[in-house]
Design a protein around this motif. Structure first.
Motif, PDB file in Angstrom:
ATOM      1  N   LEU A  47    -128.723 -26.695  46.320  1.00 47.98           N
ATOM      2  CA  LEU A  47    -127.539 -27.102  47.077  1.00 47.98           C
ATOM      3  C   LEU A  47    -126.259 -26.783  46.304  1.00 47.98           C
ATOM      4  N   SER A  48    -126.307 -26.921  44.982  1.00 49.06           N
ATOM      5  CA  SER A  48    -125.138 -26.605  44.152  1.00 49.06           C
ATOM      6  C   SER A  48    -124.791 -25.119  44.226  1.00 49.06           C
ATOM      7  N   ILE A  49    -125.812 -24.277  44.163  1.00 47.97           N
ATOM      8  CA  ILE A  49    -125.588 -22.829  44.263  1.00 47.97           C
ATOM      9  C   ILE A  49    -125.088 -22.461  45.651  1.00 47.97           C
ATOM     10  N   PHE A  50    -125.620 -23.108  46.680  1.00 51.28           N
ATOM     11  CA  PHE A  50    -125.143 -22.854  48.045  1.00 51.28           C
ATOM     12  C   PHE A  50    -123.639 -23.108  48.134  1.00 51.28           C
ATOM     13  N   LEU A  51    -123.197 -24.196  47.515  1.00 42.85           N
ATOM     14  CA  LEU A  51    -121.785 -24.586  47.597  1.00 42.85           C
ATOM     15  C   LEU A  51    -120.872 -23.541  46.963  1.00 42.85           C
ATOM     16  N   ILE A  52    -121.179 -23.120  45.742  1.00 40.48           N
ATOM     17  CA  ILE A  52    -120.257 -22.212  45.061  1.00 40.48           C
ATOM     18  C   ILE A  52    -120.337 -20.789  45.620  1.00 40.48           C
ATOM     19  N   SER A  53    -121.519 -20.395  46.140  1.00 38.66           N
ATOM     20  CA  SER A  53    -121.625 -19.050  46.699  1.00 38.66           C
ATOM     21  C   SER A  53    -120.817 -18.907  47.983  1.00 38.66           C
ATOM     22  N   SER A  73    -129.257 -16.707  32.102  1.00 36.25           N
ATOM     23  CA  SER A  73    -130.072 -17.324  33.139  1.00 36.25           C
ATOM     24  C   SER A  73    -129.551 -16.907  34.510  1.00 36.25           C
ATOM     25  N   THR A  74    -130.367 -17.113  35.533  1.00 43.64           N
ATOM     26  CA  THR A  74    -129.935 -16.760  36.888  1.00 43.64           C
ATOM     27  C   THR A  74    -128.654 -17.503  37.281  1.00 43.64           C
ATOM     28  N   PRO A  75    -128.541 -18.828  37.035  1.00 41.97           N
ATOM     29  CA  PRO A  75    -127.274 -19.502  37.363  1.00 41.97           C
ATOM     30  C   PRO A  75    -126.083 -18.931  36.596  1.00 41.97           C
ATOM     31  N   SER A  76    -126.299 -18.531  35.335  1.00 38.09           N
ATOM     32  CA  SER A  76    -125.211 -17.962  34.541  1.00 38.09           C
ATOM     33  C   SER A  76    -124.729 -16.645  35.139  1.00 38.09           C
ATOM     34  N   LYS A  77    -125.677 -15.841  35.638  1.00 37.21           N
ATOM     35  CA  LYS A  77    -125.308 -14.587  36.284  1.00 37.21           C
ATOM     36  C   LYS A  77    -124.461 -14.853  37.529  1.00 37.21           C
ATOM     37  N   ILE A  78    -124.815 -15.886  38.284  1.00 34.82           N
ATOM     38  CA  ILE A  78    -124.090 -16.215  39.514  1.00 34.82           C
ATOM     39  C   ILE A  78    -122.651 -16.623  39.208  1.00 34.82           C
ATOM     40  N   VAL A  79    -122.474 -17.469  38.210  1.00 32.83           N
ATOM     41  CA  VAL A  79    -121.121 -17.904  37.840  1.00 32.83           C
ATOM     42  C   VAL A  79    -120.302 -16.735  37.302  1.00 32.83           C
ATOM     43  N   LEU A  80    -120.938 -15.876  36.515  1.00 32.52           N
ATOM     44  CA  LEU A  80    -120.260 -14.679  36.014  1.00 32.52           C
ATOM     45  C   LEU A  80    -119.815 -13.802  37.188  1.00 32.52           C
ATOM     46  N   LEU A 134    -118.947 -14.745  40.163  1.00 32.75           N
ATOM     47  CA  LEU A 134    -117.763 -15.337  40.800  1.00 32.75           C
ATOM     48  C   LEU A 134    -116.489 -14.938  40.059  1.00 32.75           C
ATOM     49  N   PHE A 135    -116.541 -15.006  38.733  1.00 32.63           N
ATOM     50  CA  PHE A 135    -115.342 -14.676  37.945  1.00 32.63           C
ATOM     51  C   PHE A 135    -114.973 -13.196  38.081  1.00 32.63           C
ATOM     52  N   ILE A 136    -115.974 -12.321  38.000  1.00 30.27           N
ATOM     53  CA  ILE A 136    -115.698 -10.886  38.120  1.00 30.27           C
ATOM     54  C   ILE A 136    -115.133 -10.573  39.506  1.00 30.27           C
ATOM     55  N   PHE A 138    -111.425 -21.180  41.381  1.00 33.83           N
ATOM     56  CA  PHE A 138    -111.868 -22.567  41.602  1.00 33.83           C
ATOM     57  C   PHE A 138    -113.393 -22.629  41.636  1.00 33.83           C
ATOM     58  N   ALA A 139    -114.025 -21.694  42.358  1.00 35.44           N
ATOM     59  CA  ALA A 139    -115.484 -21.667  42.445  1.00 35.44           C
ATOM     60  C   ALA A 139    -116.112 -21.402  41.076  1.00 35.44           C
ATOM     61  N   THR A 140    -115.470 -20.534  40.288  1.00 34.62           N
ATOM     62  CA  THR A 140    -115.967 -20.248  38.935  1.00 34.62           C
ATOM     63  C   THR A 140    -115.958 -21.504  38.076  1.00 34.62           C
ATOM     64  N   LEU A 141    -114.852 -22.234  38.096  1.00 37.60           N
ATOM     65  CA  LEU A 141    -114.743 -23.470  37.314  1.00 37.60           C
ATOM     66  C   LEU A 141    -115.754 -24.516  37.785  1.00 37.60           C
ATOM     67  N   LEU A 142    -115.961 -24.573  39.097  1.00 38.80           N
ATOM     68  CA  LEU A 142    -116.950 -25.507  39.646  1.00 38.80           C
ATOM     69  C   LEU A 142    -118.347 -25.130  39.163  1.00 38.80           C
ATOM     70  N   GLY A 143    -118.643 -23.828  39.159  1.00 45.27           N
ATOM     71  CA  GLY A 143    -119.933 -23.357  38.674  1.00 45.27           C
ATOM     72  C   GLY A 143    -120.146 -23.639  37.196  1.00 45.27           C
ATOM     73  N   LEU A 144    -119.103 -23.452  36.417  1.00 41.38           N
ATOM     74  CA  LEU A 144    -119.197 -23.746  34.976  1.00 41.38           C
ATOM     75  C   LEU A 144    -119.496 -25.219  34.721  1.00 41.38           C
ATOM     76  N   SER A 145    -118.920 -26.076  35.544  1.00 44.14           N
ATOM     77  CA  SER A 145    -119.146 -27.519  35.373  1.00 44.14           C
ATOM     78  C   SER A 145    -120.595 -27.905  35.679  1.00 44.14           C
ATOM     79  N   MET A 146    -121.295 -27.081  36.467  1.00 41.47           N
ATOM     80  CA  MET A 146    -122.688 -27.351  36.840  1.00 41.47           C
ATOM     81  C   MET A 146    -123.691 -26.613  35.961  1.00 41.47           C
ATOM     82  N   LEU A 147    -123.220 -25.650  35.205  1.00 42.77           N
ATOM     83  CA  LEU A 147    -124.109 -24.658  34.583  1.00 42.77           C
ATOM     84  C   LEU A 147    -125.140 -25.283  33.639  1.00 42.77           C
TER      85      LEU A 147
END
Length: 553
Positions: free
Chosen positions: A279-285, A419-426, A428-430, A532-541
C-alpha cells in the motif's frame, strides 16, 4: 536444458504477447488527443477543445488502470489467468476496431468502454503469470531482470506503433489507424496461443482459504458502491474538481481505495507487513504516474505547438512519398488558432473555445521561415507527425534497459545492489529532474515566443525514462515478491489502481495548462509533486527494506 537457463522458456512468448498488446494500446494513446482536437470539417476529428480533450484522455487512461482491480480478482478466483487474457484481448481488439469504424460520439465512448473492460482482464493477469514463472529456482533470483526484459517488450510495441500510426493516418485516415491497433492486439493473442505449453502450468488458480475475500463481497461492498459513488459524483450540482467526469472518477475510487486499506486490517498477522508495504508503494507511485502520463497531453501539446517539427528540405520528398510527414499550408483558414501567449481564448463562461484562422503551429515560427512562407513561392511546410514524438520515451526504454539491467547485475555481484524499494524511490527523484529539463526548454523558447529544438523533448524523456525503469518494472516485481499468494493478481490490480489515480491526476494537471501564462510554473508544480513523493518514499524506506529482508528478498 530449461533448468540451466536464467529465464523461463515462457518469457519470450509473454514478451511478444505484451509487445503487440501494448502496440495497440499506445497507438491509441499517441493519437487520442490529436484526434479529439482535430476539427471535424477538415481532418475528420471530433473538434473538441484542448481542455476537454485532456479531461477525456485522463479519464480514459485512468479507467483502463482502474478495471484491473476487479479483473485481477476475477482472474484469481473465477476465470483463471488464461481465459482472462483471451477475454481481455478480444474486448480490446473489438474496441480499437470500433473506434475506427464508427465516427459518432456514442460509438466512440462505447468502443472506449470495451477497451477499458478488456484491459482490466488482460493487464494484471499477464503480469501475474510472468511472476509465477519466476516463483521457483533457478529463476527466482532473476525476477527483477525478467520484469525489466518484459518491460522492454512493452516499449518495443510502444515505439513502433507511433511510426505505423503516422503512416496509416497520413495515407488513409484516423479510422484505419485505430483499426491497426486492433489487428496488433489479435496478433498478440496468436503468439500467446503458440507459447501456451510453456506457462500453462503456472496459470493454476490459487486454492481458496478461510478468510478469503468472496466475489459477492467484492460486488456488494466495492463494485456496486463504486458505481453509486461515481453516479453521485457525475450528477452532483456543479463541479467539485473541474468536470463531471473527474468528480465521478474520484468518487468511484473511494470505495475501491477503502477496500484495499481494509485488506490490511483484516489480514492475518503474518501478512500485514507485506500488504502494508504494498500500500505504501502504491501511494508514492501514484505521484509518478501523475507526471509521467502527461506525455499524451501536456508534452504532446509541447510537441504540437512549441517544438520545431519542420522536416529538412532533403527529406521532404522521400518522407512525403511514403506518407511519413504531413504537409501544412500556411494560407489554410480552416484550422484552430490561439492567442499570442498560447492561452486558449475563452467565452463569457470561461470555457476554452477555438476560432478559425491560420494554424497555431505558425504562431511562433522563426522570422526566416515566416518570410519564406509569406513569399507565396512555397507556402507549404512539411512537418513530422506529432505522434512520432511519443516514440521517444519507448526508444529510451529500449536503449537504456540493457544498461540499467547491467548496472543492477554489476552491483549485485559486488553485493551492493539497491533493494527494490530503494530503486523505486530513486526513480521518483530522477523523474523529478526531467521537469527541470522542461523548465530550461521553456526558457530557451522564451515562454512560447519561438519554437525550440526537438532535442529538449529527447532530453526530458531520456531523464524520466531512467526514473521509469527504476520504478515501473520494479513496482511489478515488488508486488510479485511480497503479495500473499492467494491475492497476487488482486494486489497487482492495486498497483494498477495507483496507476489509475495517477493517470486521472495527469489529466487534471494537463487541463490547467492554459491557466499558466508562464509555463515555467506549470513544470515547477510537477517537479514539486515528485520531490514530495521522493521525500515520502525516503521516510518509508527503512521499514520497507526491513520487510523485504524478513520475507527473504
Amino acid at each position: 536444458m530449461e533448468q540451466q537457463s536464467k529465464h523461463p522458456k515462457g518469457l519470450p512468448y509473454l514478451f511478444f504477447t505484451e509487445m503487440w498488446e501494448r502496440f495497440g494500446y499506445y497507438l491509441i494513446l499517441g493519437i487520442f488527443v490529436l484526434y479529439l482536437i482535430e476539427p471535424q470539417g477538415i481532418g475528420g476529428g471530433l473538434g473538441i477543445t484542448d481542455k476537454n480533450a485532456d479531461d477525456i484522455f485522463g479519464t480514459y487512461i485512468a479507467l483502463t488502470y482502474l478495471t484491473p482491480f476487479i479483473g485481477g480478482f476475477l482472474a484469481d478466483r473465477v476465470l483463471g489467468y488464461i481465459k482472462s487474457i483471451y477475454l481481455g484481448g478480444i474486448l480490446m481488439a473489438a474496441g480499437y476496431i470500433g473506434m475506427g469504424i464508427f465516427k459518432d460520439m456514442t460509438w466512440f465512448y462505447s468502443s472506449l468502454a470495451l477497451i477499458i473492460i478488456g484491459n482490466g482482464f488482460f493487464k494484471p493477469t499477464i503480469s501475474t503469470l510472468l511472476g509465477n514463472l519466476y516463483s521457483e529456482e533457478p529463476y527466482k533470483a532473476n525476477k527483477d531482470s525478467g520484469y525489466n526484459i518484459f518491460y522492454m517488450g512493452i516499449n518495443i510495441g510502444a515505439f513502433i506503433c507511433n511510426i505505423i500510426a503516422a503512416f496509416m493516418r497520413n495515407k488513409f485516415g484516423w479510422g484505419e489507424a485505430f483499426i491497426t491497433a486492433g489487428v496488433g492486439m489479435l496478433v498478440g493473442l496468436v503468439i500467446f496461443t503458440i507459447g501456451m505449453k510453456h506457462y500453462k502450468h503456472a496459470a493454476v488458480m490459487k486454492p481458496s482459504e478461510e478468510g478469503d475475500t468472496k466475489l459477492s463481497e467484492i460486488l456488494l461492498k466495492v463494485f456496486v458502491p463504486a458505481l453509486i459513488a461515481g453516479a453521485v459524483g457525475w450528477f452532483i450540482p456543479g463541479n467539485l474538481i473541474g468536470s463531471d467526469s473527474t468528480d465521478a472518477f474520484i468518487f468511484a475510487t473511494i470505495p475501491v481505495i477503502y477496500f484495499y486499506v481494509s485488506l490490511y486490517f483484516k489480514a492475518k498477522p503474518e501478512e500485514k507487513p507485506s500488504i502494508g508495504a504494498l500500500l505504501s508503494i502504491f501511494l508514492i507511485s501514484m505521484f509518478f504516474w501523475a507526471v509521467f502520463k502527461q506525455n499524451g497531453t501536456a508534452l504532446t501539446r509541447w510537441a504540437n505547438y512549441y517544438t520545431d517539427r519542420s522536416v529538412p528540405a532533403t527529406l521532404e520528398k522521400p518522407l512525403e512519398s511514403i506518407y511519413m510527414v504531413e504537409g501544412l499550408k500556411y494560407a489554410d483558414k480552416e484550422v484552430p488558432i490561439y492567442d499570442e501567449q498560447f492561452r486558449a481564448q475563452k467565452d463569457a463562461d470561461k470555457k476554452t473555445i477555438k476560432v478559425q484562422g491560420k494554424d497555431v503551429y505558425f504562431k511562433n515560427i522563426s522570422p526566416e521561415e515566416r518570410k519564406r512562407l509569406e513569399s507565396g513561392k512555397e507556402n507549404t511546410t512539411f512537418l513530422y507527425n506529432t505522434e512520432l514524438f511519443q516514440s521517444i520515451n519507448p526508444f529510451w526504454v529500449i536503449a537504456l534497459t540493457p544498461i540499467i539491467v547491467g548496472v543492477w547485475m554489476f552491483l549485485r555481484r559486488k553485493g551492493k545492489e539497491p533493494s527494490t524499494p530503494s530503486k523505486i524511490v530513486l526513480g521518483l527523484f530522477i523523474s523529478a529532474l526531467s521537469c527541470l529539463v522542461m523548465i530550461l526548454a521553456v526558457q530557451a523558447g522564451q515562454n512560447g515566443a519561438i519554437k525550440v529544438s526537438p532535442w529538449w523533448l529527447f532530453a526530458s524523456y531520456g531523464v524520466i525514462t531512467i526514473g521509469e525503469l527504476c520504478l515501473s518494472p520494479m513496482g511489478l516485481s515488488f508486488v510479485s515478491k511480497l503479495s500473499p499468494a492467494r491475492i497476487t493478481a488482486l494486489m497487482m490490480g492495486g498497483f494498477f489502481l495507483a496507476n489509475s489515480v495517477g493517470n486521472k491526476l495527469s489529466g487534471i494537471l494537463a487541463s490547467t495548462w492554459y491557466d499558466y501564462e508562464n509555463k515555467t510554473n506549470y513544470f515547477l508544480v510537477n517537479f514539486a509533486l515528485l520531490i514530495f513523493a521522493t521525500l515520502l518514499g525516503l521516510s518509508m524506506l527503512k521499514r520497507l527494506n526491513r520487510i523485504m529482508k524478513e520475507k527473504g528478498h
